[in-house]
Design a protein around this motif. Structure first.
Motif, PDB file in Angstrom:
ATOM      1  N   PHE A 225      51.797  22.434   8.614  1.00  0.00           N
ATOM      2  CA  PHE A 225      51.032  21.324   8.957  1.00  0.00           C
ATOM      3  C   PHE A 225      50.184  21.777  10.323  1.00  0.00           C
ATOM      4  CE2 PHE A 225      54.253  20.269  11.948  1.00  0.00           C
ATOM      5  CZ  PHE A 225      53.505  19.236  12.665  1.00  0.00           C
ATOM      6  N   ALA A 226      49.313  20.735  10.575  1.00  0.00           N
ATOM      7  CA  ALA A 226      48.329  20.867  11.936  1.00  0.00           C
ATOM      8  C   ALA A 226      48.437  19.767  12.796  1.00  0.00           C
ATOM      9  CB  ALA A 226      47.229  21.436  11.678  1.00  0.00           C
ATOM     10  N   LEU A 227      48.045  19.773  13.804  1.00  0.00           N
ATOM     11  CA  LEU A 227      48.085  18.666  14.875  1.00  0.00           C
ATOM     12  C   LEU A 227      46.860  18.548  15.540  1.00  0.00           C
ATOM     13  CD1 LEU A 227      50.442  16.828  15.806  1.00  0.00           C
ATOM     14  CD2 LEU A 227      50.847  18.117  17.792  1.00  0.00           C
ATOM     15  N   THR A 228      46.217  17.180  15.381  1.00  0.00           N
ATOM     16  CA  THR A 228      44.993  16.918  16.268  1.00  0.00           C
ATOM     17  C   THR A 228      45.570  15.880  17.283  1.00  0.00           C
ATOM     18  OG1 THR A 228      44.228  14.765  15.375  1.00  0.00           O
ATOM     19  CG2 THR A 228      43.630  16.975  14.046  1.00  0.00           C
ATOM     20  N   ARG A 229      44.496  15.349  18.127  1.00  0.00           N
ATOM     21  CA  ARG A 229      44.851  14.369  19.187  1.00  0.00           C
ATOM     22  C   ARG A 229      45.220  13.115  18.649  1.00  0.00           C
ATOM     23  NH1 ARG A 229      40.303  15.499  23.656  1.00  0.00           N
ATOM     24  NH2 ARG A 229      41.104  17.485  24.370  1.00  0.00           N
ATOM     25  N   ARG A 230      44.883  12.760  17.420  1.00  0.00           N
ATOM     26  CA  ARG A 230      45.076  11.374  16.599  1.00  0.00           C
ATOM     27  C   ARG A 230      46.236  11.776  15.506  1.00  0.00           C
ATOM     28  NH1 ARG A 230      39.840   8.922  14.562  1.00  0.00           N
ATOM     29  NH2 ARG A 230      39.192  11.220  14.381  1.00  0.00           N
ATOM     30  N   TYR A 231      46.171  12.710  14.773  1.00  0.00           N
ATOM     31  CA  TYR A 231      46.909  12.987  13.582  1.00  0.00           C
ATOM     32  C   TYR A 231      47.824  14.157  13.565  1.00  0.00           C
ATOM     33  CZ  TYR A 231      43.397   9.669  11.765  1.00  0.00           C
ATOM     34  OH  TYR A 231      42.186   8.600  11.654  1.00  0.00           O
ATOM     35  N   LEU A 232      48.936  13.849  12.440  1.00  0.00           N
ATOM     36  CA  LEU A 232      49.492  15.159  12.011  1.00  0.00           C
ATOM     37  C   LEU A 232      48.565  15.340  10.525  1.00  0.00           C
ATOM     38  CD1 LEU A 232      51.547  13.539  13.631  1.00  0.00           C
ATOM     39  CD2 LEU A 232      53.439  15.002  12.253  1.00  0.00           C
ATOM     40  N   VAL A 233      48.191  16.472  10.341  1.00  0.00           N
ATOM     41  CA  VAL A 233      47.561  16.750   9.155  1.00  0.00           C
ATOM     42  C   VAL A 233      48.123  17.820   8.241  1.00  0.00           C
ATOM     43  CG1 VAL A 233      45.351  18.129   8.492  1.00  0.00           C
ATOM     44  CG2 VAL A 233      45.419  16.636  10.726  1.00  0.00           C
ATOM     45  N   PHE A 234      48.393  17.153   6.969  1.00  0.00           N
ATOM     46  CA  PHE A 234      48.983  18.059   5.972  1.00  0.00           C
ATOM     47  C   PHE A 234      47.954  18.316   4.983  1.00  0.00           C
ATOM     48  CE2 PHE A 234      52.239  15.340   7.942  1.00  0.00           C
ATOM     49  CZ  PHE A 234      53.356  16.292   8.213  1.00  0.00           C
ATOM     50  N   VAL A 235      47.979  19.386   4.135  1.00  0.00           N
ATOM     51  CA  VAL A 235      47.323  19.794   3.118  1.00  0.00           C
ATOM     52  C   VAL A 235      48.310  20.187   1.871  1.00  0.00           C
ATOM     53  CG1 VAL A 235      45.692  21.507   2.104  1.00  0.00           C
ATOM     54  CG2 VAL A 235      45.561  20.919   4.642  1.00  0.00           C
ATOM     55  N   LEU A 236      48.427  19.286   1.177  1.00  0.00           N
ATOM     56  CA  LEU A 236      49.439  19.083   0.228  1.00  0.00           C
ATOM     57  C   LEU A 236      48.863  19.609  -1.208  1.00  0.00           C
ATOM     58  CD1 LEU A 236      50.962  15.643   1.194  1.00  0.00           C
ATOM     59  CD2 LEU A 236      51.600  17.886   1.633  1.00  0.00           C
ATOM     60  N   ASP A 237      49.200  20.921  -1.515  1.00  0.00           N
ATOM     61  CA  ASP A 237      48.709  21.489  -2.597  1.00  0.00           C
ATOM     62  C   ASP A 237      49.751  21.245  -4.054  1.00  0.00           C
ATOM     63  OD1 ASP A 237      46.835  22.863  -1.154  1.00  0.00           O
ATOM     64  OD2 ASP A 237      48.123  24.849  -0.967  1.00  0.00           O
ATOM     65  N   PRO A 238      49.185  21.270  -5.179  1.00  0.00           N
ATOM     66  CA  PRO A 238      50.033  20.696  -6.190  1.00  0.00           C
ATOM     67  C   PRO A 238      51.046  21.637  -6.722  1.00  0.00           C
ATOM     68  CG  PRO A 238      47.877  21.317  -7.239  1.00  0.00           C
ATOM     69  CD  PRO A 238      47.865  21.482  -5.521  1.00  0.00           C
ATOM     70  N   LEU A 239      51.857  21.873  -5.759  1.00  0.00           N
ATOM     71  CA  LEU A 239      52.975  22.888  -6.310  1.00  0.00           C
ATOM     72  C   LEU A 239      54.232  21.849  -6.266  1.00  0.00           C
ATOM     73  CD1 LEU A 239      53.197  26.090  -3.774  1.00  0.00           C
ATOM     74  CD2 LEU A 239      52.978  26.074  -6.113  1.00  0.00           C
TER      75      LEU A 239
END
Length: 482
Positions: A225-239
């Motif tokens: 995952f990644a981090l911004t100043r406001r969010y935890l960012v997930f990129v959830l692929d269809p695995l």
């Protein structure tokens, strides 16, 4: 820049990429080409699977090998090397038995379904090594971290943040730090008792706080995952895990994953300050690793390495250890991409580099903010089987610079700033290169500002280091007592 050392491409032996290193070493490296930078002082730690076997029984998946930590101590004039295996239950069992007792991510216990049902993959602590509370944590995302002494590399035991990691104790191999607060963020995937993503914040005193828990009946496997100043960012692929195969233990865990393109990829934004998570639907992507993310007004921008191959080919690549194939492993083709998630829910895609790359890195001081330069392991040509180059990408111009190592196998490049207040790109890249024909590894130092120039210094080990995953650097110089 091409670094040859007189090794012709037809001398490559890619099957040696995963060759085991059963011995533990501790010595000063004698052969150093070039000059070590005097201001490059501290300790580099790398981790990966050091051997894929239990006794004489061979394992075949990259995720099932016993975790081995490598330590490079740099004092400005010399390099000292030490490696040590993480003393997990799986490792200790393999020291005294030829019988596979623990199930792996890609390895089943002999004996069919009855021998495997109800058994989760064994924690082999082989995926990442991070600085924590004056020491180290060896990470494996489906279970607890293991604490490691930063000097001796002794295993100090499993660590669960005072029991706060939940039922399965999952703690991802890719925690992220907010440079403004020093807090560490991470997540864990839970299949039981209900499928969900659990997110965490670890404050500077080491206390773990649970953030959002996101229920997902169709929970997917996710690595980073990644981090911004406001969010935890997930990129959830269809695995998607095939729950029947998992429940019956008829297949290994990785062979129980299916890629369902019809479901698409979901961008999940979890507010760091609390509040309802946001989900944005997108066409199906396939990836393992993210680079960085940042807020741009009301938009969120995230960068990642997108695979250009089918899941079946990626899965096959992970199962190529101890293969009888004369061709050896072949790493998947991929590209560095940027995705902008607008306030209105539109996702805008941009290609940053068309070269096949993986293990993206950048200046960690710029986490949560826009960075200009990314550093990656990659292929000098699409025909290459393994990563044989370090590739620098200018994210503003999309220009790429290469340092090639023909006949080599390189790993993740770690950026170390020249000083605490040095600017972005003003520092060193530390890279492990396995010279396959000689079956020896090198610690290579590159000037990040001029990657094409080639190595500033190359420290030759007396042996090879098996292909590994991730690492970290500390400005602290590890003590060298025997």
């Amino acid at each position: 820049m091409t670094v040859d050392k007189g090794i012709a491409p037809d001398q490559d032996r890619t099957a040696r990429v995963y060759a085991a290193l059963p011995e533990e070493h501790h010595y000063t490296i004698e052969q150093v080409d070039g000059a070590l930078p005097k201001d490059l002082t501290g300790t580099l730690y790398r981790i990966g699977p050091g051997r894929h076997q239990v006794g004489k029984s061979l394992l075949h998946n990259i995720f099932d090998g016993d975790g081995m930590v490598s330590q490079f101590v740099l004092d400005g004039s010399s390099v000292r090397y030490r490696n040590r295996y993480v003393r997990t239950r799986h490792f200790e069992h393999g020291q005294r038995s030829d019988r596979i007792r623990y199930r792996g991510v890609g390895t089943q216990i002999p004996g069919g379904m009855l021998a495997n049902v109800g058994r989760l993959p064994a924690n082999v602590a082989n995926t990442n090594i991070v600085n924590y509370d004056g020491g180290l944590l060896a990470l494996w995302e489906m279970g607890n971290p293991h604490r490691i002494d930063p000097d001796s590399l002794e295993t100090l035991g499993r660590f669960d943040f005072d029991g706060k990691l939940g039922f399965l104790g999952a703690f991802s191999a890719h925690p992220k730090w907010d440079p403004a607060t020093g807090d560490m963020y991470n997540f864990g995937l839970d299949l039981l008792p209900t499928p969900r993503i659990r997110t965490y914040r670890v404050d500077r005193s080491g206390r773990l706080h649970t953030l959002a828990t996101v229920p997902m009946l169709d929970l997917v496997w996710n690595h980073d995952f990644a981090l911004t100043r406001r969010y935890l960012v997930f990129v959830l692929d269809p695995l998607l895990p095939d729950l029947t195969k998992i429940a019956l233990a008829s297949h290994s865990f990785i062979d129980s994953l299916r890629f369902d393109r019809r479901k698409g990829t979901r961008f999940l934004l979890v507010p760091k300050a609390g509040g309802r998570p946001r989900i944005i639907e997108h066409e199906a992507l396939l990836h393992f690793h993210l680079t960085n993310a940042y807020d741009d007004g009301n938009d969120v921008v995230v960068e990642l390495v997108r695979f250009d191959t089918r899941w079946s080919e990626v899965r096959r690549a992970t199962n190529s250890v101890n293969s009888i194939s004369a061709d050896g492993p072949r790493f998947p083709d991929s590209r560095l991409m940027r995705y902008r998630i607008t306030a209105g829910g539109t996702v805008i895609e941009q290609e940053l580099a068309d070269r096949s790359v993986e293990f993206p890195q950048y200046d960690w001081r710029l986490s949560t903010r826009r960075h200009r330069f990314s550093y990656l392991a990659g292929k000098g040509t699409r025909a290459a089987a393994v990563y044989d180059s370090i590739i620098k990408v200018d994210n503003e111009t999309c220009a790429t610079t290469l340092c090639e190592f023909p006949g080599g196998s390189v790993g993740e490049p770690l950026f170390v700033p020249r000083s605490r207040d040095a600017g972005e790109d003003d520092g060193w890249l530390l890279v492990l290169n396995h010279v396959l024909a000689e079956h020896r590894s090198q610690l290579v130092v590159l000037d990040a500002r001029d990657v094409g120039r080639g190595p500033v210094a190359t420290a030759w080990l007396e042996h090879h280091i098996p292909w590994g995953f991730h690492g970290t650097f500390s400005r602290r110089i590890a003590r060298l007592e025997e």
